[in-house]
Design a protein around this motif. Structure first.
Motif, PDB file in Angstrom:
ATOM      1  N   CYS A 104      -1.875 -39.891  15.688  1.00  0.00           N
ATOM      2  CA  CYS A 104      -0.619 -39.241  15.313  1.00  0.00           C
ATOM      3  C   CYS A 104      -0.754 -37.722  15.182  1.00  0.00           C
ATOM      4  CB  CYS A 104      -0.059 -39.846  14.038  1.00  0.00           C
ATOM      5  SG  CYS A 104      -1.083 -39.654  12.585  1.00  0.00           S
ATOM      6  N   PHE A 105      -1.847 -37.254  14.603  1.00  0.00           N
ATOM      7  CA  PHE A 105      -1.978 -35.808  14.384  1.00  0.00           C
ATOM      8  C   PHE A 105      -2.116 -35.070  15.713  1.00  0.00           C
ATOM      9  CE2 PHE A 105      -4.398 -31.925  13.454  1.00  0.00           C
ATOM     10  CZ  PHE A 105      -3.528 -31.335  12.556  1.00  0.00           C
ATOM     11  N   SER A 106      -2.989 -35.571  16.572  1.00  0.00           N
ATOM     12  CA  SER A 106      -3.186 -34.913  17.860  1.00  0.00           C
ATOM     13  C   SER A 106      -1.925 -34.973  18.718  1.00  0.00           C
ATOM     14  CB  SER A 106      -4.358 -35.539  18.611  1.00  0.00           C
ATOM     15  OG  SER A 106      -4.120 -36.912  18.867  1.00  0.00           O
ATOM     16  N   HIS A 113       2.378 -26.145  17.387  1.00  0.00           N
ATOM     17  CA  HIS A 113       1.869 -24.809  17.707  1.00  0.00           C
ATOM     18  C   HIS A 113       2.801 -24.038  18.627  1.00  0.00           C
ATOM     19  CE1 HIS A 113      -1.764 -24.040  15.592  1.00  0.00           C
ATOM     20  NE2 HIS A 113      -2.357 -25.152  15.994  1.00  0.00           N
ATOM     21  N   GLU A 114       3.621 -24.745  19.359  1.00  0.00           N
ATOM     22  CA  GLU A 114       4.634 -24.064  20.168  1.00  0.00           C
ATOM     23  C   GLU A 114       5.653 -23.370  19.263  1.00  0.00           C
ATOM     24  OE1 GLU A 114       8.162 -25.382  23.271  1.00  0.00           O
ATOM     25  OE2 GLU A 114       6.309 -26.564  23.188  1.00  0.00           O
ATOM     26  N   LEU A 281       1.839 -46.587   5.645  1.00  0.00           N
ATOM     27  CA  LEU A 281       1.211 -45.270   5.613  1.00  0.00           C
ATOM     28  C   LEU A 281       2.199 -44.249   5.065  1.00  0.00           C
ATOM     29  CD1 LEU A 281      -0.575 -45.175   9.099  1.00  0.00           C
ATOM     30  CD2 LEU A 281      -1.503 -45.925   6.897  1.00  0.00           C
ATOM     31  N   ALA A 282       1.664 -43.233   4.404  1.00  0.00           N
ATOM     32  CA  ALA A 282       2.516 -42.202   3.812  1.00  0.00           C
ATOM     33  C   ALA A 282       1.924 -40.821   4.049  1.00  0.00           C
ATOM     34  CB  ALA A 282       2.688 -42.449   2.309  1.00  0.00           C
ATOM     35  N   ILE A 283       2.799 -39.836   4.136  1.00  0.00           N
ATOM     36  CA  ILE A 283       2.381 -38.431   4.105  1.00  0.00           C
ATOM     37  C   ILE A 283       2.362 -38.028   2.638  1.00  0.00           C
ATOM     38  CG2 ILE A 283       2.902 -36.086   4.852  1.00  0.00           C
ATOM     39  CD1 ILE A 283       4.573 -37.328   7.111  1.00  0.00           C
ATOM     40  N   LEU A 298       5.908 -29.795  10.190  1.00  0.00           N
ATOM     41  CA  LEU A 298       4.838 -30.723  10.545  1.00  0.00           C
ATOM     42  C   LEU A 298       5.172 -32.136  10.072  1.00  0.00           C
ATOM     43  CD1 LEU A 298       2.019 -31.340  11.660  1.00  0.00           C
ATOM     44  CD2 LEU A 298       1.082 -30.686   9.433  1.00  0.00           C
ATOM     45  N   ILE A 299       5.676 -32.259   8.851  1.00  0.00           N
ATOM     46  CA  ILE A 299       6.069 -33.569   8.325  1.00  0.00           C
ATOM     47  C   ILE A 299       7.167 -34.179   9.193  1.00  0.00           C
ATOM     48  CG2 ILE A 299       7.174 -34.754   6.380  1.00  0.00           C
ATOM     49  CD1 ILE A 299       5.727 -32.810   4.519  1.00  0.00           C
TER      50      ILE A 299
END
Length: 322
Positions: A104-106, A113-114, A281-283, A298-299
């Protein structure tokens, strides 16, 4: 007294080791000692016992509470002012398990970043049990953890109901269930209790997912057969793909490795008491932590990604071997 001295004091309080703390902060022991002495002079009392080993005094414990509050408020102020001035620059200290970092992060990083090219990351790998204390102590900004009601000290935003699946090759079913294989497959494609496959050898992992599976076996009074036991999830999937053992995989992992799933692999949703065995799963982030606009973005990206993962249909019944 200044914020820098309070920061060094807070960091020393974590390890209670001058050498380790100085090395980790890339400063000399003398510099660290000077900052501690400066605080002790300011407050007029020792903050550490030096013998028999370094430990906080009662006064030090109180100063530590104050220092941690000042540090987080200082960071919140910096982030607030950054948003107000629209600098759109900063650093995100992010952590998750290796599997979630690689999936998920990648997946969201290029788009992030754009939009925010001047924001950089400090990324560490950690499982939930290690992550929560780091979030609580404000050593991390954001992390992806297994959701739990037992962490009142952190905020949790539900990311994904990461469903669990039994992955087992057709070869393995032929070997251990030659007479009932087809009926098991018919049940399995709709969702099945993991205990119905108690004869299979399993690749077990040292994580929360396997703890849930082990609990199902324990409740049924069954001792699962373990083929391998490790922390490296990809190894289990490889062994499973080669027909040596069955393994348990999550929706996120399988959705990101669709092209690697062999055609003779059966994928069955795992149920418990008639419903999909839950694994949420949680942020997560520390309570009271101000989230600058770039962290909120990001979230948002992570939530968008998770919503696409949830829609991927994974249940699969392999064709019989010829």
């Amino acid at each position: 007294m200044d914020i820098e001295s309070l920061y060094y004091f807070s960091e020393l309080s974590k390890s209670l080791n001058m050498t380790h703390t100085a090395n980790r902060l890339y400063i000399s022991q003398q510099t660290l000692s000077n900052h501690i002495q400066r605080l002790e002079n300011f407050y007029g009392t020792p903050l550490f016992y030096r013998k028999p080993k370094l430990s906080l005094t009662s006064a030090g414990t109180e100063v530590l509470k104050f220092a941690d509050m000042v540090i987080i408020n200082h960071q919140n102020l910096k982030d607030t002012l950054s948003d107000m001035s629209k600098e759109e620059r900063g650093t995100i200290r992010f952590s998750s398990s290796a599997l979630r970092l690689s999936t998920c992060f990648s997946a969201v990083l290029p788009k992030f970043h754009e939009r925010y090219p001047l924001v950089d990351f400090q990324i560490t790998e950690a499982v939930t049990s290690k992550l929560v204390p780091l979030l609580t102590s404000n050593d991390l900004d954001l992390g992806i953890i297994a959701y739990s009601d037992s962490h009142p000290e952190i905020e949790q935003k539900l990311l994904l109901n990461d469903k669990l699946y039994l992955c087992v090759s057709e070869k393995l079913l032929d070997q251990f269930y030659p007479l009932t294989k087809e009926s098991l497959k018919e049940q399995g494609i709709q969702g099945i209790e993991i205990t119905h496959f108690s004869e299979l050898p399993f690749c077990a992992f040292k994580n929360i997912v396997w703890n849930k599976i082990r609990s199902c076996f324990d409740i049924a009074g069954i001792q699962p057969k373990i083929y391998s036991y490790s922390t490296y999830t990809p190894l289990g999937f490889q062994l499973c793909s080669q027909g040596f053992a069955a393994c348990i995989m999550t929706q996120m992992h399988l959705a990101n490795h669709l092209k690697e799933i062999p055609s003779d692999m059966n994928i069955f949703p795992i149920y418990s008491n008639g419903v999909h065995l839950p694994h949420q799963l949680a942020i997560a982030y520390s309570k009271g932590r101000y989230l600058p606009l770039y962290m909120k973005y990001l979230i948002e990206l992570l939530l968008e990604y998770a919503s696409t993962v949830e829609t991927v249909h994974l249940a699969h019944k392999a064709d019989p071997l010829v």
